[in-house]
Design a protein around this motif. Structure first.
Motif, PDB file in Angstrom:
ATOM      1  N   LEU A  46      41.486  31.277  50.202  1.00  0.00           N
ATOM      2  CA  LEU A  46      42.344  32.231  50.911  1.00  0.00           C
ATOM      3  C   LEU A  46      42.917  33.286  49.968  1.00  0.00           C
ATOM      4  O   LEU A  46      43.147  34.425  50.365  1.00  0.00           O
ATOM      5  CB  LEU A  46      43.478  31.491  51.622  1.00  0.00           C
ATOM      6  N   SER A  47      43.134  32.885  48.730  1.00  0.00           N
ATOM      7  CA  SER A  47      43.732  33.839  47.794  1.00  0.00           C
ATOM      8  C   SER A  47      42.784  35.003  47.481  1.00  0.00           C
ATOM      9  O   SER A  47      43.206  36.025  46.960  1.00  0.00           O
ATOM     10  CB  SER A  47      44.152  33.133  46.503  1.00  0.00           C
ATOM     11  N   PHE A  49      41.637  36.991  49.525  1.00  0.00           N
ATOM     12  CA  PHE A  49      42.076  38.136  50.324  1.00  0.00           C
ATOM     13  C   PHE A  49      43.246  38.869  49.692  1.00  0.00           C
ATOM     14  O   PHE A  49      43.544  39.989  50.066  1.00  0.00           O
ATOM     15  CB  PHE A  49      42.519  37.664  51.709  1.00  0.00           C
ATOM     16  N   GLU A  50      43.957  38.199  48.765  1.00  0.00           N
ATOM     17  CA  GLU A  50      45.223  38.774  48.336  1.00  0.00           C
ATOM     18  C   GLU A  50      45.054  40.045  47.521  1.00  0.00           C
ATOM     19  O   GLU A  50      45.709  41.045  47.794  1.00  0.00           O
ATOM     20  CB  GLU A  50      46.045  37.731  47.586  1.00  0.00           C
ATOM     21  N   ASP A  51      44.165  39.991  46.554  1.00  0.00           N
ATOM     22  CA  ASP A  51      44.036  41.158  45.689  1.00  0.00           C
ATOM     23  C   ASP A  51      42.747  41.943  45.927  1.00  0.00           C
ATOM     24  O   ASP A  51      42.716  43.156  45.792  1.00  0.00           O
ATOM     25  CB  ASP A  51      44.092  40.736  44.214  1.00  0.00           C
ATOM     26  N   PRO A  53      40.823  43.108  48.437  1.00  0.00           N
ATOM     27  CA  PRO A  53      40.664  44.320  49.253  1.00  0.00           C
ATOM     28  C   PRO A  53      41.390  45.525  48.664  1.00  0.00           C
ATOM     29  O   PRO A  53      40.842  46.636  48.650  1.00  0.00           O
ATOM     30  CB  PRO A  53      41.286  43.942  50.598  1.00  0.00           C
ATOM     31  N   PHE A  54      42.593  45.313  48.138  1.00  0.00           N
ATOM     32  CA  PHE A  54      43.347  46.451  47.599  1.00  0.00           C
ATOM     33  C   PHE A  54      42.691  46.972  46.327  1.00  0.00           C
ATOM     34  O   PHE A  54      42.448  48.180  46.182  1.00  0.00           O
ATOM     35  CB  PHE A  54      44.801  46.054  47.325  1.00  0.00           C
ATOM     36  N   VAL A 294      34.416  45.097  51.621  1.00  0.00           N
ATOM     37  CA  VAL A 294      35.340  44.033  51.222  1.00  0.00           C
ATOM     38  C   VAL A 294      34.622  42.692  51.284  1.00  0.00           C
ATOM     39  O   VAL A 294      34.708  41.870  50.360  1.00  0.00           O
ATOM     40  CB  VAL A 294      36.586  44.023  52.132  1.00  0.00           C
ATOM     41  N   MET A 298      33.623  40.040  48.078  1.00  0.00           N
ATOM     42  CA  MET A 298      33.926  38.605  48.067  1.00  0.00           C
ATOM     43  C   MET A 298      32.648  37.801  47.886  1.00  0.00           C
ATOM     44  O   MET A 298      32.629  36.793  47.191  1.00  0.00           O
ATOM     45  CB  MET A 298      34.644  38.230  49.366  1.00  0.00           C
TER      46      MET A 298
END
Lengths: 438, 170
Positions: A46-47, A49-51, A53-54, A294, A298
């Motif tokens: 899940l982490s 997604f945290e950084d 995409p930005f 994105v 990943m």
């Protein structure tokens, strides 16, 4: 699970999900999350997604994409494609199959302002096909030339696909863009030879257009340039600026878009509605690319964590593979994927796998980029899912059946066999220009 | 449900328009910078950071809900050609649900990060000054939330429509 089966399973699942109509971005991202969960744990998955995409979006290199798109849509909305076709028509119309040659040339010119094949084919289909049909051209030839020559847009700079390839393969984007110039011109030249020879042998395909008054024709020729010279100048400035290292791709795109806007407004061909429409096109397409992108980032991270790149490199070392064999194998895979997937998807799925293999054999990654972009563009013409063929079909409506368009593309695919053989046999065609850069 | 979807049109359009503005600003800002640098040896400080940290993020994410609304995702259409209509309709809904899940997780995790970066007051060094980029972090969860909301309402409305259609005599 072995690394190889993990890699194959992940690719298989992505293709399966896409066949079930799941958006490519969700398929790529979802499979990556499951992969991370399997290899590590849910928290790590899940982490992602945290950084990601930005950080992915907040990148200067990627800003070339919206700017190239904007430049293409502004040029397109300013009606330059019509002016280009008109000019090409009076210059090349007298040749056997002259209007088809003119379409091919106009596409090459438009390609230098537009980075997307589908957009180029759509723009040219509406102008060139009715004109060719009006002069009694063979329907398959008329539609085939637009669908095929539309693919030049991805090769001749600017090109969205080269930017994406450059980012995912970590290769200089400027070199890739410059590397596309000669293969693009080669493609246009071979297409032209094929059209002229075919129409010479079988004149019923394309009735000759007679220009009776030579003097008038020359006057028309020079006049036709009035509408296109600003674009030609812009193209020269962009390619020259990139080649000379004066501007970055983003700057070339932004400056190009701005100049196209000024030219269009000065020639009275752009109004506020056109400009907003162009901006919307560029913005929405950018967001679509990022939705897929994105997921692709990943997926690249998942492949790296699973050690897939490393595994392929070791496999290749153990096989002591002939580089040519790898190129042929990659070619087959690209042709098969091209029958079903869109260019963006193919590049994003295959680049993280092929790039380490090519690098392990010391093959030039700029050259690989040219081959990959050529192959995914060929995929736009092959059934059952040939996006450019669908675009042309969409533009012509019921006047030409889908089968005829695919049939028309067959001749151009025949040319592609020759072009690909040349590009593979002589990497210098792609590498000559970028290697002369500083 | 349909009324809610109609209301949602306003924020969806607003976000698309903000994306357009970002696109225009990107073109203008970069053009001014490159002109200044080339002809007047006077570059604009922080262009790279502002363009990639703000305009790019806005263009890349703000139109997501608009894309979902227009169903403009790049997808392959083989399945629909040989499956029965009813199956295709349910598959469409299943696809929306999976996409909704993905976007919901995206919203959740990016908002956690946005909160963290806001608390930290994330900045980038741009030339000689610090550029606060934490506000840009919020673009992602906001855009994704709008897309998720739209997809959720669409799923409910599609299922309702399909159920109505089932009950109706042919």
């Amino acid at each position: 699970m072995s690394t190889l089966s993990l890699a194959l399973l992940s690719i298989g699942s992505i293709l399966f999900l896409v066949a079930l109509r799941l958006p490519m971005g969700v398929a790529l991202g979802g499979v990556s999350i499951l992969g991370f969960w399997y290899l590590r744990d849910l928290r790590v998955a899940l982490s992602l997604f945290e950084d990601t995409p930005f950080v992915f979006a907040a990148s200067w290199d990627l800003t070339a994409i919206p700017m190239f798109l904007l430049m293409g849509s502004i040029t397109n909305n300013s009606g330059i494609s019509t002016a280009l076709f008109r000019a090409a028509r009076v210059w090349f119309g007298g040749l056997p199959g002259g209007l088809a040659v003119a379409t091919n040339m106009a596409c090459a010119g438009f390609a230098a302002a537009c980075g997307s094949s589908v957009a180029a084919a759509a723009a040219m289909a509406r102008i060139a096909i009715p004109e060719m049909l009006h002069h009694g051209y063979d329907k398959a030839l008329a539609a085939g030339v637009v669908a095929s020559a539309g693919t030049l847009a991805a090769l001749i700079p600017p090109s969205i696909l080269f930017v994406l390839y450059g980012i995912f393969a970590e290769v200089s984007i400027v070199k890739l863009l410059i590397a596309g110039v000669l293969p693009g011109l080669l493609t246009a030249a071979i297409y032209t030879i094929m059209i002229v020879v075919r129409c010479k042998v079988d004149p019923s395909l394309a009735p000759r257009i007679e220009f009776e008054n030579r003097e008038l024709l020359w006057r028309e020729r020079w006049n036709s340039l009035a509408g296109v010279w600003p674009l030609l100048l812009l193209i020269a400035a962009i390619i020259g600026g990139l080649y000379g290292g004066v501007v970055t791709p983003t700057e070339a795109g932004a400056g190009g878009a701005f100049t196209a806007l000024v030219i269009g407004a000065a020639q009275g061909r752009l109004n506020l509605a056109n400009i907003l429409d162009a901006l919307r096109d560029a913005t929405v397409t950018t967001a679509q690319i990022f939705f897929v992108g994105v997921g692709a980032v990943m997926y690249t991270k998942f492949l790296a964590l699973a050690g897939v790149g490393q595994m392929f490199v070791e496999m290749i070392g153990a096989w002591s593979l002939d580089p040519l064999l790898l190129v042929v194998a990659a070619s087959l895979i690209y042709i098969i994927l091209g029958m079903f997937l869109d260019p963006l998807g193919i590049i994003l799925i295959t680049v993280p796998i092929f790039v380490p293999m090519f690098a392990a054999l010391n093959l030039d990654l700029v050259w690989l980029g040219v081959l990959v972009v050529k192959y995914v563009e060929i995929g736009l013409l092959t059934p059952p899912v040939g996006f450019n063929v669908f675009v042309v079909k969409n533009a012509v409506g019921d006047s030409i059946p889908l089968e005829s368009i695919f049939k028309g593309c067959l001749w151009f695919l025949g040319c592609e066999v020759i072009i690909m053989a040349l590009l593979i046999a002589f990497p210098q065609i792609s590498l000559f220009l970028p290697n002369t850069m500083n | 449900m349909d009324r809610l979807l109609r209301w949602l049109e306003i924020p969806i359009h607003l976000m698309l328009w903000l994306g357009l503005v970002a696109g225009f600003l990107m073109m203008a800002h970069v053009t001014v910078d490159v002109t200044g640098r080339t002809f007047f040896s006077q570059p604009f400080e922080g262009t790279t950071e502002i363009v990639s940290g703000f305009y790019m993020v806005a263009m890349a994410y703000l139109p997501w809900a608009w894309i979902a609304r227009n169903d403009g995702h790049i997808k392959v259409d083989l399945f629909a050609s040989f499956a029965p209509q009813r199956v295709v309709e349910w598959m469409e809904i299943a696809v929306k649900i999976v996409t909704l899940l993905y976007v919901a997780v995206f919203t959740w995790r990016t908002s956690i990060r946005a909160i963290q970066q806001t608390k930290l007051g994330e900045v980038w060094l741009a030339g000689t000054a610090y550029l606060p980029v934490w506000p840009s972090r919020w673009i992602l969860p906001i855009a994704a939330f709008m897309m998720a909301l739209y997809l959720a309402l669409r799923v409910v409305s599609d299922i309702a429509a399909l159920a109505r259609h089932n009950g109706a005599p042919k």
